[in-house]
Design a protein around this motif. Sequence first.
Motif: not given
Lengths: 261, 230, 153
Positions: A23-42
């Motif tokens: 669970t912790a790994a999934t949450v951490a992975f998704d938080i990381w993606l959530g942070i990165k996604t704004a940059t990647w969308s550009l």
Amino acid sequence: MKRWWSMVGKEWRGTWTLLAVATAATVAFDIWLGIKTATWSLMHMGEGLAVGLSFIPFAGVGIATVVAGYFAMRGEWQSHTSMRTLSYPLSGTAVLTSKLAVILFNLVLVTLVAAAGVWFVASRTPGFRMMMTSDPTFMAWVRSREFLTSGIWVTISGILGIAFMVAVGMFSFVIGTLVPRISGLIAVAVHVLVWYLCFAFGPHAMYVASFLPNPVIVGFDNALDLVRRIEVPLLPLWPTLAVTAVLLLVAGRILGSEVDA
Amino acid sequence: MLAIEMANVHKRYYRSHALRGVNLQMEPGKIVGLLGPNGAGKSTLLKICAGLAHPTTGRVHVLGRDVSTATKGLTAFVPENDTFYSWMTPRQAVAFENSMFSDMDVSDAMDLLRELRLDPDNKISSLSKGQRGRLKLVLAMSRRARVVLMDEPLAGIDPPSRAAILETIASRYRAGEQTIIISTHEVLESEKLFEDVVFLSDGQIVLSGNADELRANRSKSLNEIFAEVC
Amino acid sequence: MQINFDESIPIYVQIMQGVMWDVAVGTLAPGDKLLSVRDLARDARTNPNTVQRAYMELERMGIVETQRGQGTFIKASPRLAKEVRSEVTATAVRSFINEMRRLRYSNEEIVGLVSQGLDEVPAADGPSAANGQTVADGLASGQSTEGTNGGVH
């Protein structure tokens, strides 16, 4: 029943650390993606990247589903606790279902966390949300009356599918114990054989099941700019339920009379 | 009603023939020694009584019933190997057994833990072999099980723990109502504990009877008789 | 009561002999309480049923009596110690004589050997040294187990 719950508690104590890590790994992975996604969308074509990656934990759940039943049993045999577990006044099937219940709970929990993660990443992805809300098919589906019931049936089917695969793993392991020395090999062979039989006779079983009342999943399709309602009957539901029950009963029967530990 | 009754029991495994026609009648209320060298079939016999193995042919009755999930609740099986859930503490193990068996006496178990100098809150994974051997005994002897099946309770255990185990069996044995069957190949240390003995060799019973009568008739210790017949 | 068991002799017989020796030399006096079945079984690491059998045989011989709920006591009879003593002595003498006869000694030779032996073996330990030893103690019996010191109260 008190004994069964006690067994469930024991299984839970033995697996919750693994669950916490997953669970912790999934949450951490998704938080990381959530942070990165704004940059990647550009980036060019980058809108869907983070959302796509957020589905990765489901692959983990899938692999875990295939092997969980086998490893849950093997753990008992390796630590010799099988002797103790099976000397309790509890049927073999009850022992198996107690393990199954905990595995199901764990896998469903991780799946829910992963699904929440997808939603979280998607909601933080600029443009993605608009893409979804402007899709007429999607909106038609979400707004439909059947969305909730279909969702429930999909969930039930998902859980049943997991239960089936876990049961196959348990069944293979139990058959394997009948032949010491090469039990691992036998377990793999039985696993493959069960899958083969399911694919070979699945269509027949579904044909038989088509005469039974089957729940329906409602979806929408927009071919030629026309939103069309489609209904998919859940034909594999009854066969899967039946096979899962048979596997657990047979394996439980074997466990109840013979333990090679 | 007999504690254990076996009629022409055979047990074949994939490559071996563990029991070759065992006929056995054990009266209730006794401590019985099941004596035989390694590989004689002692463990198989006990496992069959505990419902952990099924005879290939023959009939087995425990307390007058077919071996089943129900008889598992009346018997206490003490396997030779360590079978603890190692993340538990002795206190948790007692609680877990209590949830499984209706005849467990928790306060008796806690007394016995103290008597055998076992810390109830020390993880089982950190216990020595001797301590685990004593814990196995605590879990079995604090139940009011009608039949207790112990597989090599002294094997691989340090001498002080062995002494403690023998003393505990002698003092906690519920005389008159309980039948304890102890398998061992180390007869010397435990032979005073047995009222009846069954000598098993190569899957067959070669001699059985009352321990003191065998001593009187042959002017030999069980250990000497063991060397002779097994 | 301390019994050094010889496992080649019935255990219940040795428990009986242990009690009788103690009565014979006065360690157990009339009215004294024997160890409970459970305690003696634990101390001797033996079967409670075997101890029970020994106590029952002793009761049948009129050496002990069981008072319901209180335990087993040495019978309060003034002549008991003497009777038991002569019985234990007779058994010891008979067993010694049998052994010597098996070694093909004549009566005269046995008497001679005994008086010779009495000169050689120092008597400093007193009669209680043999307290509780069974007749066959010390013969090839393998390892004998030390019974823990049993109280009499």
